[in-house]
Scaffold this motif. Sequence first.
Motif, PDB file in Angstrom:
ATOM      1  N   MET A   1     -71.154  26.714-165.106  1.00  0.00           N
ATOM      2  CA  MET A   1     -70.623  27.585-165.883  1.00  0.00           C
ATOM      3  C   MET A   1     -70.556  28.992-165.161  1.00  0.00           C
ATOM      4  O   MET A   1     -71.209  29.242-164.411  1.00  0.00           O
ATOM      5  N   ALA A   2     -69.632  29.800-165.671  1.00  0.00           N
ATOM      6  CA  ALA A   2     -69.237  31.222-165.008  1.00  0.00           C
ATOM      7  C   ALA A   2     -69.078  32.157-166.201  1.00  0.00           C
ATOM      8  O   ALA A   2     -68.414  31.783-167.157  1.00  0.00           O
ATOM      9  N   TYR A   3     -69.301  33.432-165.795  1.00  0.00           N
ATOM     10  CA  TYR A   3     -68.728  34.725-166.748  1.00  0.00           C
ATOM     11  C   TYR A   3     -68.377  35.441-166.025  1.00  0.00           C
ATOM     12  O   TYR A   3     -68.596  35.740-164.708  1.00  0.00           O
ATOM     13  N   SER A   4     -67.401  36.300-166.540  1.00  0.00           N
ATOM     14  CA  SER A   4     -66.802  37.615-165.790  1.00  0.00           C
ATOM     15  C   SER A   4     -67.070  38.860-166.712  1.00  0.00           C
ATOM     16  O   SER A   4     -67.636  38.801-167.898  1.00  0.00           O
ATOM     17  N   PHE A   5     -66.403  39.974-166.393  1.00  0.00           N
ATOM     18  CA  PHE A   5     -66.629  41.215-167.246  1.00  0.00           C
ATOM     19  C   PHE A   5     -65.264  41.144-168.111  1.00  0.00           C
ATOM     20  O   PHE A   5     -64.986  42.407-168.908  1.00  0.00           O
ATOM     21  N   GLU A   6     -64.430  40.307-168.362  1.00  0.00           N
ATOM     22  CA  GLU A   6     -63.308  40.175-169.314  1.00  0.00           C
ATOM     23  C   GLU A   6     -63.666  40.547-170.712  1.00  0.00           C
ATOM     24  O   GLU A   6     -62.828  41.116-171.459  1.00  0.00           O
ATOM     25  N   MET A   7     -64.778  40.214-171.234  1.00  0.00           N
ATOM     26  CA  MET A   7     -65.254  40.705-172.585  1.00  0.00           C
ATOM     27  C   MET A   7     -66.232  41.491-172.540  1.00  0.00           C
ATOM     28  O   MET A   7     -66.702  41.933-173.805  1.00  0.00           O
ATOM     29  N   LEU A   8     -66.630  42.152-171.519  1.00  0.00           N
ATOM     30  CA  LEU A   8     -67.692  43.315-171.488  1.00  0.00           C
ATOM     31  C   LEU A   8     -67.092  44.771-171.398  1.00  0.00           C
ATOM     32  O   LEU A   8     -67.615  45.623-171.003  1.00  0.00           O
ATOM     33  N   GLY A   9     -65.657  44.959-171.627  1.00  0.00           N
ATOM     34  CA  GLY A   9     -64.942  45.904-171.387  1.00  0.00           C
ATOM     35  C   GLY A   9     -64.633  46.738-172.962  1.00  0.00           C
ATOM     36  O   GLY A   9     -65.205  46.278-173.708  1.00  0.00           O
ATOM     37  N   ASP A  10     -63.454  47.458-172.893  1.00  0.00           N
ATOM     38  CA  ASP A  10     -63.182  48.294-174.011  1.00  0.00           C
ATOM     39  C   ASP A  10     -62.186  47.573-174.960  1.00  0.00           C
ATOM     40  O   ASP A  10     -61.915  48.145-175.949  1.00  0.00           O
ATOM     41  N   ASP A  11     -61.312  46.424-174.408  1.00  0.00           N
ATOM     42  CA  ASP A  11     -60.412  45.950-175.118  1.00  0.00           C
ATOM     43  C   ASP A  11     -60.880  44.953-176.157  1.00  0.00           C
ATOM     44  O   ASP A  11     -61.547  43.932-175.952  1.00  0.00           O
ATOM     45  N   PHE A  12     -60.811  45.423-177.473  1.00  0.00           N
ATOM     46  CA  PHE A  12     -61.026  44.740-178.667  1.00  0.00           C
ATOM     47  C   PHE A  12     -59.787  44.369-179.332  1.00  0.00           C
ATOM     48  O   PHE A  12     -59.692  44.896-180.379  1.00  0.00           O
ATOM     49  N   SER A  13     -59.267  43.509-178.852  1.00  0.00           N
ATOM     50  CA  SER A  13     -58.000  43.043-179.479  1.00  0.00           C
ATOM     51  C   SER A  13     -57.807  41.608-179.588  1.00  0.00           C
ATOM     52  O   SER A  13     -58.266  40.729-178.735  1.00  0.00           O
ATOM     53  N   PRO A  14     -57.107  41.152-180.458  1.00  0.00           N
ATOM     54  CA  PRO A  14     -56.935  39.746-180.891  1.00  0.00           C
ATOM     55  C   PRO A  14     -56.152  39.124-179.584  1.00  0.00           C
ATOM     56  O   PRO A  14     -56.536  37.952-179.156  1.00  0.00           O
ATOM     57  N   ALA A  15     -55.126  39.778-179.023  1.00  0.00           N
ATOM     58  CA  ALA A  15     -54.388  39.344-177.967  1.00  0.00           C
ATOM     59  C   ALA A  15     -55.517  39.257-176.718  1.00  0.00           C
ATOM     60  O   ALA A  15     -55.278  38.233-176.022  1.00  0.00           O
ATOM     61  N   HIS A  16     -56.177  40.103-176.427  1.00  0.00           N
ATOM     62  CA  HIS A  16     -57.032  40.047-175.281  1.00  0.00           C
ATOM     63  C   HIS A  16     -58.061  38.929-175.285  1.00  0.00           C
ATOM     64  O   HIS A  16     -57.831  38.080-174.290  1.00  0.00           O
ATOM     65  N   PHE A  17     -58.763  38.710-176.481  1.00  0.00           N
ATOM     66  CA  PHE A  17     -59.568  37.466-176.582  1.00  0.00           C
ATOM     67  C   PHE A  17     -58.907  36.180-176.406  1.00  0.00           C
ATOM     68  O   PHE A  17     -59.281  35.120-175.815  1.00  0.00           O
ATOM     69  N   ARG A  18     -57.463  35.984-177.253  1.00  0.00           N
ATOM     70  CA  ARG A  18     -56.910  34.931-176.899  1.00  0.00           C
ATOM     71  C   ARG A  18     -56.417  34.789-175.492  1.00  0.00           C
ATOM     72  O   ARG A  18     -56.616  33.593-174.831  1.00  0.00           O
ATOM     73  N   ARG A  19     -55.963  35.721-174.762  1.00  0.00           N
ATOM     74  CA  ARG A  19     -55.516  35.706-173.570  1.00  0.00           C
ATOM     75  C   ARG A  19     -56.410  35.239-172.483  1.00  0.00           C
ATOM     76  O   ARG A  19     -56.331  34.317-171.554  1.00  0.00           O
ATOM     77  N   THR A  20     -57.857  35.743-172.762  1.00  0.00           N
ATOM     78  CA  THR A  20     -58.704  35.439-171.609  1.00  0.00           C
ATOM     79  C   THR A  20     -59.244  34.090-172.009  1.00  0.00           C
ATOM     80  O   THR A  20     -59.380  33.235-171.027  1.00  0.00           O
ATOM     81  N   ILE A  21     -59.318  33.386-173.169  1.00  0.00           N
ATOM     82  CA  ILE A  21     -59.706  32.239-173.421  1.00  0.00           C
ATOM     83  C   ILE A  21     -58.702  31.030-173.120  1.00  0.00           C
ATOM     84  O   ILE A  21     -58.977  30.114-172.252  1.00  0.00           O
ATOM     85  N   GLU A  22     -57.758  31.270-173.513  1.00  0.00           N
ATOM     86  CA  GLU A  22     -56.353  30.413-172.942  1.00  0.00           C
ATOM     87  C   GLU A  22     -56.290  30.415-171.639  1.00  0.00           C
ATOM     88  O   GLU A  22     -55.828  29.384-170.783  1.00  0.00           O
ATOM     89  N   GLY A  23     -56.320  31.533-170.806  1.00  0.00           N
ATOM     90  CA  GLY A  23     -56.012  31.616-169.658  1.00  0.00           C
ATOM     91  C   GLY A  23     -57.348  30.751-168.617  1.00  0.00           C
ATOM     92  O   GLY A  23     -57.080  30.370-167.677  1.00  0.00           O
ATOM     93  N   PHE A  24     -58.341  30.931-168.978  1.00  0.00           N
ATOM     94  CA  PHE A  24     -59.441  30.263-168.502  1.00  0.00           C
ATOM     95  C   PHE A  24     -59.147  28.748-168.517  1.00  0.00           C
ATOM     96  O   PHE A  24     -59.106  27.996-167.537  1.00  0.00           O
ATOM     97  N   PHE A  25     -58.927  28.130-169.772  1.00  0.00           N
ATOM     98  CA  PHE A  25     -59.018  26.977-169.790  1.00  0.00           C
ATOM     99  C   PHE A  25     -57.489  26.337-169.239  1.00  0.00           C
ATOM    100  O   PHE A  25     -57.635  25.167-168.751  1.00  0.00           O
ATOM    101  N   ALA A  26     -56.666  26.984-169.138  1.00  0.00           N
ATOM    102  CA  ALA A  26     -55.198  26.700-168.454  1.00  0.00           C
ATOM    103  C   ALA A  26     -55.659  26.285-167.092  1.00  0.00           C
ATOM    104  O   ALA A  26     -55.232  25.528-166.356  1.00  0.00           O
ATOM    105  N   ALA A  27     -56.364  27.390-166.577  1.00  0.00           N
ATOM    106  CA  ALA A  27     -56.448  27.407-165.164  1.00  0.00           C
ATOM    107  C   ALA A  27     -57.625  26.282-164.559  1.00  0.00           C
ATOM    108  O   ALA A  27     -57.498  25.584-163.596  1.00  0.00           O
TER     109      ALA A  27
END
Length: 535
Positions: free
Chosen positions: A287-313
Amino acid sequence: MAEWWRGAVIYQIYPRSFQDDSGDGVGDLRGITRRLVHVSRLGADAIWLSPVFRSPMKDMGYDVSDYLDIDPVFGTLADFDALVARAHELGLKVIIDQVLSHSSDEHPWFAESRKSRTGPKADWYVWADPRPDGGAPNNWLSVFGGPAWEWEPMRRQYYLHNFLAAQPDLNFHNPDVRAALLDTVRFWLERGVDGFRLDTVNYYFHDKELRDNPPLPCKERLPPVNPYAMQDHLYDKSRPETLAFLSELRALTDRYGARAMVGEVGDETRALELMAAYTAGRARLHMAYSFEMLGDDFSPAHFRRTIEGFFAAAPDGWPSWSFSNHDVARHVGRWARHGADQDRLAKLSIALLASFPGTIGIYQGEELGLADTELSYDELTDPVGLRFWPENKGRDGCRTPMPWEARAPNAGFSHATPWLPVKPPQAARAVDVQEADPNSVLHAYRQILAFRRRHPALRSGGFDFLDLPDPLLGLTRRTQDDVVTGVFNLSPAPHRLPLPRALRESERIGPAQAARLDGGAIELGPNGFVFLRHG
């Protein structure tokens, strides 16, 4: 269980700040061992220990001078073995931090390498000649500010350091270096650790040609506080050769059975892509993690985009998500500026994290709803804060000691003056205070993590996001026999949501906050959330 890490809860312990039992003001292994019951009761599956190896502590242990021994400030190898044994008694796995990309400049390897260009370890670090004008070999920058090159008079050459000058980068292009580092990993596997958190995993290899990094477009009138963010780091990190070494690491750990590795990916432009590449298939990282969820963006779009983006790749890869760790401001403080109540936001955050597909990480003290400690410049120890104050106050604010007993000296962390202060706002949220309050953040964490453990859908099931208006986030997790939907209000204002058709026959299950089913709608109060089971 061979894949215990899949969907696990990993609790990060920052050893300097967890519990001091030796009485010197710095946390230690015996203190951690004594407090492991707290982690077990919380509902974690594993602990991650930040570095405890011998170190001059220029970067608080991330500058290793001996990979095969414990620094005396933390204890001894016997203390480490006792910690592992106690953790295993409690059903906790033990993951340790491996800082392989660089060592301390006090490591014997570097002491030998810096002597001359012809010694046995001359090529163990990244050395380069100066430019004709005496300048650094290229434009690479240090994460901690300034050029990534330091002049060494004995060799009449520069050496590379992606972080402090006291943290020279090892030369992974040298097979002897890779073999030596694998030996250090093997040493800890033989001692019974269950896995590794790989620090700065995408920094292992550099471009052999030492090509300049291209610039990134700067949208602001002035450059950022740290000019490191002005480059596209194509050549000083995230190189393709890393994949082959990850396969070597995986082959080694696989020989020891149910072990796991989680890599830290620090990249400003391609983090999700690298996470996907590093975890694809079964021959790289678990497994791996990045700083995508360790920043200031606290929006539904950001969380959805991050999770869907990982599993799509990487549909066969596996992520690890966290909201806080020892390198960033605590998430309650980062996100509370939106006007949220601190306790409500803390409870919403763990409910949200527990619903995400992947493994999840909890940083010590977040189960108390801690925000960063406000520190003055004279209280700092972190080189980042010391260099960039006050625009960047560094990482000390999230590293202050764990508060155990509100009325005890230093909130029960130590009888001596602690290495960083314990201040009243943190002491007021001590473990003993929250144990006594059934509505506390601590009890909410226990309830939500227990709920997650009871539902296979939340640990390992597939996922679908609901199409909901901002600031609402909806997520359905499912296995063949278990389906759970979470609906979360990421706003401090109340919201009413007409139930989507698929959820109109649902019933409320598990923990909830400020949520009410009202006929064909959900009433969500400030930072409210609810878990539903389909009817």
